[in-house]
Design a protein around this motif. Structure first.
Motif, mmCIF file in Angstrom:
data_model
loop_
_atom_site.group_PDB
_atom_site.id
_atom_site.type_symbol
_atom_site.label_atom_id
_atom_site.label_comp_id
_atom_site.label_asym_id
_atom_site.label_seq_id
_atom_site.Cartn_x
_atom_site.Cartn_y
_atom_site.Cartn_z
ATOM 1 N N GLY A 171 -6.015 -8.024 -4.054
ATOM 2 C CA GLY A 171 -6.685 -7.050 -4.897
ATOM 3 C C GLY A 171 -8.115 -6.784 -4.498
ATOM 4 N N ARG A 172 -8.572 -7.432 -3.429
ATOM 5 C CA ARG A 172 -9.961 -7.313 -3.005
ATOM 6 C C ARG A 172 -10.083 -6.262 -1.915
ATOM 7 N NH1 ARG A 172 -11.771 -12.705 -0.946
ATOM 8 N NH2 ARG A 172 -11.526 -13.265 -3.119
ATOM 9 N N GLY A 220 0.495 -2.701 6.724
ATOM 10 C CA GLY A 220 1.627 -3.599 6.905
ATOM 11 C C GLY A 220 2.015 -4.345 5.646
ATOM 12 N N PHE A 221 1.072 -4.534 4.716
ATOM 13 C CA PHE A 221 1.346 -5.289 3.501
ATOM 14 C C PHE A 221 1.136 -4.472 2.234
ATOM 15 C CE2 PHE A 221 -0.252 -8.534 6.604
ATOM 16 C CZ PHE A 221 0.996 -9.073 6.882
ATOM 17 N N GLY A 222 0.791 -3.216 2.365
ATOM 18 C CA GLY A 222 0.594 -2.355 1.207
ATOM 19 C C GLY A 222 0.877 -0.912 1.568
ATOM 20 N N ASN A 223 0.930 -0.059 0.546
ATOM 21 C CA ASN A 223 1.184 1.360 0.802
ATOM 22 C C ASN A 223 0.349 2.268 -0.094
ATOM 23 O OD1 ASN A 223 2.449 0.916 -1.624
ATOM 24 N ND2 ASN A 223 4.417 1.819 -1.037
ATOM 25 N N LEU A 224 -0.750 1.730 -0.646
ATOM 26 C CA LEU A 224 -1.605 2.512 -1.534
ATOM 27 C C LEU A 224 -3.005 2.628 -0.960
ATOM 28 C CD1 LEU A 224 -0.611 1.046 -5.036
ATOM 29 C CD2 LEU A 224 0.250 3.134 -3.949
ATOM 30 N N THR A 225 -3.682 3.704 -1.317
ATOM 31 C CA THR A 225 -5.096 3.858 -0.996
ATOM 32 C C THR A 225 -5.925 3.291 -2.144
ATOM 33 O OG1 THR A 225 -5.114 6.066 -1.967
ATOM 34 C CG2 THR A 225 -4.656 5.914 0.398
ATOM 35 N N SER A 278 -5.853 5.494 -5.471
ATOM 36 C CA SER A 278 -4.616 5.456 -6.260
ATOM 37 C C SER A 278 -4.388 4.072 -6.858
ATOM 38 C CB SER A 278 -3.420 5.874 -5.406
ATOM 39 O OG SER A 278 -3.261 5.027 -4.292
ATOM 40 N N SER A 279 -4.880 3.019 -6.198
ATOM 41 C CA SER A 279 -4.790 1.679 -6.784
ATOM 42 C C SER A 279 -5.635 1.590 -8.054
ATOM 43 C CB SER A 279 -5.267 0.622 -5.785
ATOM 44 O OG SER A 279 -4.282 0.352 -4.817
ATOM 45 N N LEU A 280 -6.816 2.175 -8.029
ATOM 46 C CA LEU A 280 -7.675 2.170 -9.213
ATOM 47 C C LEU A 280 -7.063 2.982 -10.346
ATOM 48 C CD1 LEU A 280 -11.222 2.499 -7.589
ATOM 49 C CD2 LEU A 280 -10.217 0.490 -8.697
ATOM 50 N N VAL A 281 -6.380 4.059 -10.009
ATOM 51 C CA VAL A 281 -5.678 4.840 -11.039
ATOM 52 C C VAL A 281 -4.605 3.990 -11.691
ATOM 53 C CG1 VAL A 281 -4.128 6.804 -11.412
ATOM 54 C CG2 VAL A 281 -6.170 7.082 -10.003
ATOM 55 N N ARG A 282 -3.888 3.214 -10.892
ATOM 56 C CA ARG A 282 -2.860 2.323 -11.462
ATOM 57 C C ARG A 282 -3.487 1.219 -12.316
ATOM 58 N NH1 ARG A 282 -0.849 4.794 -7.231
ATOM 59 N NH2 ARG A 282 1.418 5.128 -7.035
ATOM 60 N N LEU A 283 -4.665 0.760 -11.932
ATOM 61 C CA LEU A 283 -5.362 -0.223 -12.758
ATOM 62 C C LEU A 283 -5.703 0.365 -14.124
ATOM 63 C CD1 LEU A 283 -6.873 -2.895 -13.236
ATOM 64 C CD2 LEU A 283 -8.868 -1.842 -12.112
ATOM 65 N N ALA A 284 -6.232 1.585 -14.137
ATOM 66 C CA ALA A 284 -6.577 2.231 -15.403
ATOM 67 C C ALA A 284 -5.328 2.445 -16.262
ATOM 68 C CB ALA A 284 -7.274 3.561 -15.129
ATOM 69 N N CYS A 342 2.037 -1.365 -13.205
ATOM 70 C CA CYS A 342 0.795 -0.766 -12.715
ATOM 71 C C CYS A 342 -0.218 -1.832 -12.296
ATOM 72 C CB CYS A 342 0.202 0.139 -13.786
ATOM 73 S SG CYS A 342 1.163 1.630 -14.110
ATOM 74 N N LEU A 343 -0.340 -2.897 -13.082
ATOM 75 C CA LEU A 343 -1.336 -3.921 -12.769
ATOM 76 C C LEU A 343 -0.978 -4.692 -11.506
ATOM 77 C CD1 LEU A 343 -2.150 -5.276 -16.347
ATOM 78 C CD2 LEU A 343 -3.563 -3.793 -14.904
ATOM 79 N N LEU A 344 0.303 -5.003 -11.324
ATOM 80 C CA LEU A 344 0.698 -5.721 -10.109
ATOM 81 C C LEU A 344 0.683 -4.809 -8.887
ATOM 82 C CD1 LEU A 344 3.476 -8.044 -11.545
ATOM 83 C CD2 LEU A 344 1.270 -8.725 -10.608
ATOM 84 N N ALA A 345 0.953 -3.520 -9.083
ATOM 85 C CA ALA A 345 0.813 -2.573 -7.974
ATOM 86 C C ALA A 345 -0.644 -2.522 -7.510
ATOM 87 C CB ALA A 345 1.295 -1.191 -8.400
ATOM 88 N N PHE A 346 -1.571 -2.553 -8.473
ATOM 89 C CA PHE A 346 -2.995 -2.604 -8.121
ATOM 90 C C PHE A 346 -3.344 -3.918 -7.424
ATOM 91 C CE2 PHE A 346 -7.018 -4.509 -9.521
ATOM 92 C CZ PHE A 346 -7.919 -3.677 -8.864
ATOM 93 N N ARG A 347 -2.808 -4.999 -7.952
ATOM 94 C CA ARG A 347 -3.126 -6.320 -7.412
ATOM 95 C C ARG A 347 -2.714 -6.463 -5.953
ATOM 96 N NH1 ARG A 347 -6.536 -10.460 -8.683
ATOM 97 N NH2 ARG A 347 -5.624 -12.507 -8.285
ATOM 98 N N TYR A 348 -1.555 -5.932 -5.609
ATOM 99 C CA TYR A 348 -1.012 -6.085 -4.251
ATOM 100 C C TYR A 348 -1.159 -4.827 -3.398
ATOM 101 C CZ TYR A 348 0.996 -10.549 -5.637
ATOM 102 O OH TYR A 348 1.159 -11.848 -6.066
#
Length: 368
Positions: free
Chosen positions: A133-134, A247-252, A255-261, A301-307
Motif C-alpha cells: 500500500g506504500r 507485475g504485482f498490481g494493475n492499478l494506478t 484509482s487506488s485512492l478512489v477505491r480507498l475513499a 475496495c480497501l484490499l484493492a487499495f492495499r495491494y
C-alpha cells in the motif's frame, strides 16, 4: 505495427529485462509504451526520450556505414578521420565499419538489448502487505533525471517525437544528416536551459557542440557514454518499481485512492447499518444478514487499495495504464502472477467479509 511487434515477441517465463523492453520484445503491460507512461507519471520520461533519440541517432549512423560498405568502399576510404579515431579510441560501430576484434570496442546497451543475457532479468520480490500500500512519489537513483513533464510523445503505442523509430530514407544518408541528428539531441537535452534538459554527472556533460570546422569524426559516438549512463540509471532506479507496479498490481495511484475513499464510505455505511440493527433490536434477526453487502464492498475496495490490485480487472484481463484507462494483459508470465495475487486478495476479502458479517449478525440486540 504495434500488434505485429507484440505477436512476434518471445514468450517469457520470467520478468523482462530493461533491454528487452527497450528493444520492443515484450507485451503489455510491461512493454515500452506502458513503461513510458509509468515514467511520465513520475515525471522522468525525458530520460527515456533521450535514450530513444540517441538510439535513433546511432541507427542512423549504422545505416550510413552500411551504405558505405554496400557501395563497395571501406569506411577507411570514405571517412578516414573517423576510421583513424575508431582505431585509436574504439567505436560502438566497430563490427559495422569492419574493425571487428582488431580494434577497441565500446560496449553498448542497445547491443545488450539484442542479447538479453547481458542484462539479467529483474525479478523483484512480491511486496509485503505494508509495502503493497506504500507509494514512492520520487525516483531513487534517477531523481536527477526528473524535469517538468512535457506533452506526451506517444500516440496509440507509437512514438511521435522528433526522432522517429523508423528512419525515413528518400535519399542517401550524408554527413550533414548525422550532424543535424546529433545537433538536435544536444539542443534538446544537453544544452543549458534546453527543452528537456537531463541531469548528467560532470564527467559526462557536453558543454559545447563541435562545429563543422572542427571535423565530424566525433559525431557518431558523441552521446554513447551518456546513453549508457541513462540506461544504467533507469535499470537501477525506476525500472524495478515499474516491474513491481505492473507485475504485482494493475492499478494506478489515482484509482487506488478512489477505491480507498469508496472503501471507507462503504465501511462507514456497513457499521452504521449493523449498529442500527443491534440498537433497534430489529426482528427477525436474519434480516441483519444484509450487512454482508456493504461489508463485502468495503473489504473489496480497501484490499484493492492495499495491494494495488483489482481482481475484477484481472478477471477481464485488464491492467490500468493511466487512471481509469486500461490495456489488455498479453504477457503470459505477468498474467500468471496477477491471477495468483488476485486469488490471494479474493481469499482475504471473503475471510474479512465473513468475519464481520458473522460478528454483527450473531451479537444480541439491545433496544435503546
Amino acid at each position: 505495427m504495434a500488434s505485429h511487434a507484440h505477436s512476434s515477441a518471445p514468450i517469457l517465463n520470467r520478468m523482462p529485462s530493461l533491454g528487452e523492453v527497450l528493444s520492443r520484445r515484450t507485451r503489455p503491460p510491461v512493454d515500452l509504451f506502458c513503461f513510458y507512461l509509468f515514467l511520465q507519471r513520475e515525471g522522468s520520461e525525458d530520460a527515456l526520450d533521450f535514450w530513444l533519440d540517441v538510439q535513433q541517432h546511432e541507427n542512423l549512423c549504422r545505416a550510413y556505414f552500411k551504405d558505405i560498405r554496400k557501395s563497395g568502399r571501406s569506411v577507411a576510404d570514405a571517412w578516414p578521420a573517423y576510421w583513424d579515431q575508431a582505431n585509436r579510441r574504439g567505436s560502438v560501430y566497430a563490427k559495422v565499419i569492419g574493425l571487428g576484434s582488431s580494434g577497441p570496442y565500446f560496449p553498448s546497451s542497445d547491443a545488450d538489448a539484442e542479447k538479453s543475457p547481458a542484462h539479467p532479468p529483474h525479478t523483484p520480490e512480491p511486496p509485503s502487505p505494508v509495502e503493497a500500500g506504500r507509494r514512492s512519489p520520487t525516483l531513487a537513483n534517477v531523481s536527477g533525471l526528473r524535469r517538468p513533464s512535457t506533452a506526451m510523445s506517444w500516440s496509440r503505442g507509437h512514438r511521435t517525437s522528433h526522432a522517429p523509430t523508423v528512419i525515413p530514407r528518400s535519399a542517401a544518408i550524408t554527413h550533414d544528416d548525422l550532424y543535424a541528428s546529433a545537433e538536435r539531441i544536444f539542443v534538446r537535452y544537453l544544452a543549458g536551459g534546453s527543452e528537456k534538459e537531463i541531469y548528467l554527472p560532470p564527467s559526462l556533460r557536453v558543454h559545447s557542440f563541435p562545429s563543422r570546422e572542427d571535423g565530424l569524426e566525433d559525431i557518431p559516438d558523441l552521446f554513447h557514454a551518456q546513453k549508457e549512463y541513462v540506461f544504467r540509471a533507469l535499470e537501477g532506479g525506476v525500472y524495478p518499481r515499474f516491474l513491481r507496479a505492473k507485475g504485482f498490481g494493475n492499478l494506478t495511484p489515482v484509482s487506488s485512492l478512489v477505491r480507498l475513499a469508496l472503501g471507507l464510505f462503504f465501511l462507514w455505511f456497513a457499521f452504521t447499518l449493523a449498529f442500527t440493527f443491534i440498537f433497534l433490536d430489529y426482528k427477525p434477526q436474519r434480516t441483519r444478514v444484509w450487512v454482508i453487502l456493504p461489508f463485502f464492498l468495503a473489504s473489496y475496495c480497501l484490499l484493492a487499495f492495499r495491494y494495488d490490485l483489482d481482481p475484477l480487472l484481472v478477471l477481464f484481463n485488464q491492467s490500468e495504464t493511466t487512471p481509469f484507462r486500461t490495456i489488455g494483459i498479453e504477457e503470459p508470465y505477468i498474467k500468471k502472477l496477477l491471477v495468483g495475487r488476485s486469488a490471494l486478495v479474493i481469499g482475504l476479502i471473503t475471510l474479512l467479509t465473513a468475519a464481520l458479517t458473522v460478528l454483527f449478525v450473531l451479537v444480541p440486540g439491545h433496544r435503546l
